[in-house]
Scaffold this motif. Structure first.
Motif, PDB file in Angstrom:
ATOM      1  N   ASP A 128       0.978  -1.243  -0.112  1.00  0.00           N
ATOM      2  CA  ASP A 128       0.001   0.122  -0.038  1.00  0.00           C
ATOM      3  C   ASP A 128       0.795   1.266   0.106  1.00  0.00           C
ATOM      4  O   ASP A 128       0.465   2.350  -0.669  1.00  0.00           O
ATOM      5  N   MET A 129       1.942   1.152   0.683  1.00  0.00           N
ATOM      6  CA  MET A 129       3.100   2.293   0.737  1.00  0.00           C
ATOM      7  C   MET A 129       3.642   2.587  -0.567  1.00  0.00           C
ATOM      8  O   MET A 129       3.638   3.633  -1.041  1.00  0.00           O
ATOM      9  N   TRP A 130       4.092   1.395  -1.041  1.00  0.00           N
ATOM     10  CA  TRP A 130       4.736   1.504  -2.169  1.00  0.00           C
ATOM     11  C   TRP A 130       3.673   2.067  -3.504  1.00  0.00           C
ATOM     12  O   TRP A 130       4.109   2.926  -4.437  1.00  0.00           O
ATOM     13  N   HIS A 132       1.251   3.754  -3.275  1.00  0.00           N
ATOM     14  CA  HIS A 132       0.579   5.206  -2.753  1.00  0.00           C
ATOM     15  C   HIS A 132       1.129   6.184  -3.683  1.00  0.00           C
ATOM     16  O   HIS A 132       2.309   6.167  -4.064  1.00  0.00           O
ATOM     17  N   PRO A 133       0.032   7.173  -4.279  1.00  0.00           N
ATOM     18  CA  PRO A 133       0.544   8.257  -5.172  1.00  0.00           C
ATOM     19  C   PRO A 133       1.765   9.035  -4.831  1.00  0.00           C
ATOM     20  O   PRO A 133       2.882   9.486  -5.369  1.00  0.00           O
ATOM     21  N   ALA A 134       2.062   9.089  -3.304  1.00  0.00           N
ATOM     22  CA  ALA A 134       3.106  10.078  -2.772  1.00  0.00           C
ATOM     23  C   ALA A 134       4.422   9.249  -3.094  1.00  0.00           C
ATOM     24  O   ALA A 134       5.328   9.944  -3.639  1.00  0.00           O
ATOM     25  N   THR A 135       4.378   8.022  -3.040  1.00  0.00           N
ATOM     26  CA  THR A 135       5.617   7.315  -2.869  1.00  0.00           C
ATOM     27  C   THR A 135       5.911   7.138  -4.391  1.00  0.00           C
ATOM     28  O   THR A 135       6.949   7.391  -5.140  1.00  0.00           O
ATOM     29  N   ARG A 136       4.915   7.013  -5.552  1.00  0.00           N
ATOM     30  CA  ARG A 136       5.153   7.021  -6.860  1.00  0.00           C
ATOM     31  C   ARG A 136       5.815   8.153  -7.261  1.00  0.00           C
ATOM     32  O   ARG A 136       6.638   8.166  -8.106  1.00  0.00           O
ATOM     33  N   ARG A 137       5.091   9.324  -6.961  1.00  0.00           N
ATOM     34  CA  ARG A 137       5.646  10.714  -7.155  1.00  0.00           C
ATOM     35  C   ARG A 137       7.432  10.636  -6.761  1.00  0.00           C
ATOM     36  O   ARG A 137       8.218  10.998  -7.495  1.00  0.00           O
ATOM     37  N   ASN A 138       7.698  10.352  -5.309  1.00  0.00           N
ATOM     38  CA  ASN A 138       8.855  10.441  -4.917  1.00  0.00           C
ATOM     39  C   ASN A 138       9.809   9.763  -5.735  1.00  0.00           C
ATOM     40  O   ASN A 138      10.920  10.130  -5.982  1.00  0.00           O
ATOM     41  N   ILE A 139       9.189   8.366  -6.083  1.00  0.00           N
ATOM     42  CA  ILE A 139      10.377   7.627  -6.901  1.00  0.00           C
ATOM     43  C   ILE A 139      10.511   8.129  -8.287  1.00  0.00           C
ATOM     44  O   ILE A 139      11.709   8.189  -8.659  1.00  0.00           O
ATOM     45  N   ALA A 140       9.554   8.772  -8.811  1.00  0.00           N
ATOM     46  CA  ALA A 140       9.833   9.303 -10.194  1.00  0.00           C
ATOM     47  C   ALA A 140      10.774  10.452 -10.017  1.00  0.00           C
ATOM     48  O   ALA A 140      11.566  10.746 -10.923  1.00  0.00           O
ATOM     49  N   THR A 141      10.585  11.547  -8.894  1.00  0.00           N
ATOM     50  CA  THR A 141      11.545  12.352  -8.694  1.00  0.00           C
ATOM     51  C   THR A 141      12.919  11.885  -8.630  1.00  0.00           C
ATOM     52  O   THR A 141      13.837  12.500  -9.358  1.00  0.00           O
ATOM     53  N   LEU A 142      13.101  10.994  -7.911  1.00  0.00           N
ATOM     54  CA  LEU A 142      14.492  10.512  -7.835  1.00  0.00           C
ATOM     55  C   LEU A 142      14.944   9.623  -9.043  1.00  0.00           C
ATOM     56  O   LEU A 142      16.254   9.851  -9.260  1.00  0.00           O
ATOM     57  N   THR A 143      14.083   8.981  -9.831  1.00  0.00           N
ATOM     58  CA  THR A 143      14.665   8.485 -10.952  1.00  0.00           C
ATOM     59  C   THR A 143      14.815   9.715 -12.198  1.00  0.00           C
ATOM     60  O   THR A 143      16.205   9.544 -12.855  1.00  0.00           O
ATOM     61  N   MET A 162       0.521 -10.841   0.727  1.00  0.00           N
ATOM     62  CA  MET A 162       1.460 -10.978  -0.409  1.00  0.00           C
ATOM     63  C   MET A 162       1.340  -9.449  -1.316  1.00  0.00           C
ATOM     64  O   MET A 162       0.441  -8.946  -1.422  1.00  0.00           O
ATOM     65  N   GLY A 163       2.544  -9.352  -1.881  1.00  0.00           N
ATOM     66  CA  GLY A 163       2.311  -8.028  -2.798  1.00  0.00           C
ATOM     67  C   GLY A 163       3.590  -7.632  -3.130  1.00  0.00           C
ATOM     68  O   GLY A 163       4.622  -8.235  -2.650  1.00  0.00           O
ATOM     69  N   ARG A 164       3.565  -6.457  -3.872  1.00  0.00           N
ATOM     70  CA  ARG A 164       5.357  -5.980  -4.089  1.00  0.00           C
ATOM     71  C   ARG A 164       5.555  -5.103  -3.219  1.00  0.00           C
ATOM     72  O   ARG A 164       4.840  -4.331  -2.552  1.00  0.00           O
ATOM     73  N   GLY A 165       7.025  -5.167  -2.751  1.00  0.00           N
ATOM     74  CA  GLY A 165       7.366  -4.414  -1.518  1.00  0.00           C
ATOM     75  C   GLY A 165       8.498  -5.025  -1.105  1.00  0.00           C
ATOM     76  O   GLY A 165       9.393  -4.180  -0.134  1.00  0.00           O
ATOM     77  N   ARG A 166       8.674  -6.119  -1.156  1.00  0.00           N
ATOM     78  CA  ARG A 166       9.760  -7.049  -0.437  1.00  0.00           C
ATOM     79  C   ARG A 166      11.090  -6.474  -1.121  1.00  0.00           C
ATOM     80  O   ARG A 166      11.298  -6.162  -2.412  1.00  0.00           O
ATOM     81  N   MET A 167      12.065  -6.342  -0.386  1.00  0.00           N
ATOM     82  CA  MET A 167      13.555  -5.922  -0.620  1.00  0.00           C
ATOM     83  C   MET A 167      14.130  -6.784  -1.677  1.00  0.00           C
ATOM     84  O   MET A 167      13.951  -8.252  -1.449  1.00  0.00           O
ATOM     85  N   ALA A 168      14.757  -6.309  -2.626  1.00  0.00           N
ATOM     86  CA  ALA A 168      15.482  -7.323  -3.483  1.00  0.00           C
ATOM     87  C   ALA A 168      16.518  -8.053  -2.678  1.00  0.00           C
ATOM     88  O   ALA A 168      16.863  -7.747  -1.598  1.00  0.00           O
ATOM     89  N   GLU A 169      16.888  -9.290  -3.313  1.00  0.00           N
ATOM     90  CA  GLU A 169      17.794 -10.248  -2.418  1.00  0.00           C
ATOM     91  C   GLU A 169      19.316  -9.642  -2.503  1.00  0.00           C
ATOM     92  O   GLU A 169      19.412  -9.031  -3.484  1.00  0.00           O
ATOM     93  N   PRO A 170      20.090  -9.875  -1.387  1.00  0.00           N
ATOM     94  CA  PRO A 170      21.318  -9.237  -1.515  1.00  0.00           C
ATOM     95  C   PRO A 170      22.068  -9.488  -2.715  1.00  0.00           C
ATOM     96  O   PRO A 170      23.091  -8.437  -3.216  1.00  0.00           O
ATOM     97  N   ASP A 171      22.163 -10.869  -3.265  1.00  0.00           N
ATOM     98  CA  ASP A 171      22.906 -10.721  -4.455  1.00  0.00           C
ATOM     99  C   ASP A 171      22.626 -10.042  -5.445  1.00  0.00           C
ATOM    100  O   ASP A 171      23.327  -9.333  -6.361  1.00  0.00           O
ATOM    101  N   GLU A 172      21.109  -9.864  -5.857  1.00  0.00           N
ATOM    102  CA  GLU A 172      20.644  -8.938  -6.658  1.00  0.00           C
ATOM    103  C   GLU A 172      21.225  -7.442  -6.550  1.00  0.00           C
ATOM    104  O   GLU A 172      21.299  -6.666  -7.751  1.00  0.00           O
ATOM    105  N   ILE A 173      21.082  -7.030  -5.042  1.00  0.00           N
ATOM    106  CA  ILE A 173      21.668  -5.826  -4.963  1.00  0.00           C
ATOM    107  C   ILE A 173      22.950  -5.580  -5.157  1.00  0.00           C
ATOM    108  O   ILE A 173      23.494  -4.613  -5.880  1.00  0.00           O
ATOM    109  N   VAL A 174      23.928  -6.488  -5.093  1.00  0.00           N
ATOM    110  CA  VAL A 174      25.370  -6.217  -5.042  1.00  0.00           C
ATOM    111  C   VAL A 174      25.516  -6.249  -6.517  1.00  0.00           C
ATOM    112  O   VAL A 174      26.287  -5.404  -7.152  1.00  0.00           O
TER     113      VAL A 174
END
Ligand code: PMT
Length: 400
Positions: A128-130, A132-143, A162-174
Motif C-alpha cells: 500500500d505504501m509502495w 501510494h501516489p506520494a511514493t510513486r511521485r517520490n520515486i519518479a522524482t529520484l529517477t 502478499m504483494g510488491r514491496g519486498r526488498m530485492a535479495e542481497p545478490d541482486e542488490i550487489v
C-alpha cells in the motif's frame, strides 16, 4: 575480481525489517574487496545493531550526524565526496520521501543530499505504501535525478500479506551496485559478444553429444565486460543464471550458436569465443528414441560449422568484430596447437588452457591460461579465478 574491488561504498540502512538482510549485503561487498562505511538511521538500529556491521566491515559504523570525534572532518561531508557509491538498502518510504524533498535531518539523508556520486536505492515497504501516489511521485522524482533503483520484488511481506514491496535479495542488490559502478568503466561505449558453454548435438529426442564445459569462463567474461561498462551479448548453452544487464541468447547446437554469433557481431568491437563448440554432430537425428538391441550402435558423425572461420570471413568483408579472441582447450602440445589455431582462425589473441589439469579448464572456478597474440606476444598468466582471467583478456581487447 569484480569492479567492486577497491571501491569505497556507503551502505545506508533505514528502519525496515529487511535491514537484517543488509548484513549479507555488507558481507558480500567486503568480500568483493570494497571498503564499506555503514550508516544506520535511528530506526534502523531498532532492527539491527551497529556492532553487526562493525564486525563485518572492520570499520567504524556511523549513526549520528553530531557524533564527530575531535580532529575528524564532518562525516556527511567527507563520506559524501570520498565515495564511489551510496547504496541505501533497505530504503523505506520515509527515507525515499525525505530524499525526494531534499530533507537532511539525519546523517544518511544529509549524505544523500550532499553527494555528487551515484546513488542506488533498494526500496522495501508494504504494498500500500509502495503504490501510494506520494511514493510513486517520490520515486519518479529520484529517477529523474538519476538515482538508480533495484526492486522491490513481489512476494510475502513482513505483514504476512502478499504483494510488491519486498526488498530485492542481497545478490541482486550487489549485482545492481556493480552495474551502477560500470557506468564509469573503461569499456563504456564498446559492444562485445561472448560465447559460453558446451554445445549439445542431438542423437535422438532424449540423447545428445556434449562436452564438460559448464559455461563459467564465458559467463565470467560477460560479467566483467558488463562491469566495465560494455554492452554485452552472451550466447550461451549453459544453465547458469543470466547475468543482469547482459543480453543473453540461449542456444544448444553448434549451428544455433553460429547463427546467434553471426546475428550479434555486426558493428561489434569484440568477439570472445569461450564456448566449447562440438566439431562433429550426428549425421542424422533419429525422430524417435533409439531402442537398444543386442549388438553395438554406430553413430555416423559429420562436421559442424567452424564458427570462428565463418566470423573470419565476415570480418574480412566488413571489418567487424574489430577484435576476435578464441580459446584453445588442449591436453598436449598446448603452445604448438594454440599457435596453429591462432593463425588458422585468424584471431587477434588465443587463450590456451590445459584442460587436463584439475584446477583449470572445465567446470572449476579457476583457470590458467597463456595468451598468444597475432603480433607474436606470449603472456603466461598464473592460476587465477576465471573472473581475473576475464579481466586480463579484456585488458588486451580494450588496449590496456
Ligand atoms: O565453460 P567452463 O566449464 O568454464 O570451461 C572453460 C573452457 C575450458 C570451455 C574454456 O576455457 C575453453 O577452453 N573454451 C574453448 C573450448 C574449445 O572448443 O576449444 P577448441 O580448441 O576445440 O576450439 C578453438 C576455438 O575455436 C574456440 O574458441 C572455440 O570456441 C572455437 N570453435 C571450435 C569449434 C567450432 N566448430 N567452432 C569454433 O568456433
Amino acid at each position: 575480481m569484480t569492479n567492486l574491488h577497491g571501491k569505497r561504498i556507503v551502505l545506508g540502512i533505514t528502519g525496515g525489517i529487511a535491514a537484517y538482510k543488509s548484513a549479507a549485503i555488507a558481507s558480500r561487498l567486503v568480500q568483493s574487496g570494497a571498503m564499506v562505511d555503514v550508516v544506520l538511521t535511528e530506526s534502523a538500529q531498532k532492527f539491527i545493531t551497529p556492532l553487526t556491521f562493525q564486525s563485518l566491515t572492520h570499520r567504524r559504523v556511523f549513526t549520528d550526524i553530531f557524533d564527530i570525534p575531535p580532529a575528524e572532518n564532518i562525516p556527511h561531508i567527507e563520506l559524501s565526496h570520498q565515495i564511489d557509491l551510496l547504496l541505501i538498502a533497505p530504503a523505506t518510504a520515509n527515507t525515499i520521501a525525505k530524499m525526494a524533498h531534499g530533507q537532511a535531518d539525519n546523517l544518511l539523508t544529509a549524505i544523500a543530499l550532499a553527494t555528487d556520486k551515484p546513488i542506488l536505492i533498494a526500496p522495501a515497504m508494504e504494498t500500500d505504501m509502495w503504490e501510494h501516489p506520494a511514493t510513486r511521485r517520490n520515486i519518479a522524482t529520484l529517477t529523474e535525478w538519476g538515482v538508480a533503483q533495484v526492486g522491490p520484488a513481489a512476494g510475502r511481506l513482513a505483514s504476512g500479506r502478499m504483494g510488491r514491496g519486498r526488498m530485492a535479495e542481497p545478490d541482486e542488490i550487489v549485482d545492481a551496485a556493480r552495474q551502477v559502478l560500470a557506468k564509469n568503466g573503461d569499456m563504456v561505449g564498446m559492444r562485445v559478444v561472448v560465447t559460453a558453454g558446451g554445445t549439445r548435438e542431438p542423437i535422438d529426442p532424449v540423447r545428445y553429444i556434449t562436452n564438460r564445459s559448464g559455461g563459467k569462463m564465458g559467463h565470467a567474461l560477460a560479467e566483467v565486460a558488463r562491469d566495465r561498462g560494455a554492452q554485452v551479448t552472451l550466447v550461451t548453452t549453459a544453465g547458469l543464471p543470466a547475468p543482469s544487464g547482459v543480453s543473453v541468447v540461449r542456444v544448444n547446437t553448434a549451428a544455433e550458436m553460429a547463427d546467434a554469433v553471426l546475428t550479434a557481431i555486426p558493428e561489434s568491437d569484440a568477439l570472445v569465443m569461450a564456448a566449447a563448440v562440438a566439431d562433429y554432430r550426428p549425421a542424422e537425428i533419429a525422430p524417435q528414441k533409439i531402442k537398444k538391441g543386442d549388438g553395438g550402435l554406430t553413430l555416423s558423425l559429420v562436421r559442424t560449422p567452424d564458427i570462428l572461420q565463418l566470423v573470419a570471413k565476415y570480418r574480412a568483408e566488413t571489418g567487424f568484430p574489430r577484435k576476435v579472441v578464441g580459446f584453445a582447450a588442449e591436453t598436449t602440445d598446448v603452445r604448438r596447437n594454440a599457435q596453429e589455431k591462432l593463425a588458422r582462425k585468424r584471431l587477434d589473441w588465443i587463450a590456451a588452457n590445459d584442460v587436463s589439469r584439475t584446477d583449470a579448464g572445465f567446470g572449476v572456478e579457476t583457470n590458467q591460461v597463456t595468451l598468444f597474440g597475432a603480433d607474436g606476444s606470449v603472456v603466461e598468466l598464473p592460476l587465477m579465478s576465471k573472473t581475473a582471467v576475464a579481466a586480463e583478456i579484456w585488458n588486451r581487447v580494450a588496449g590496456k
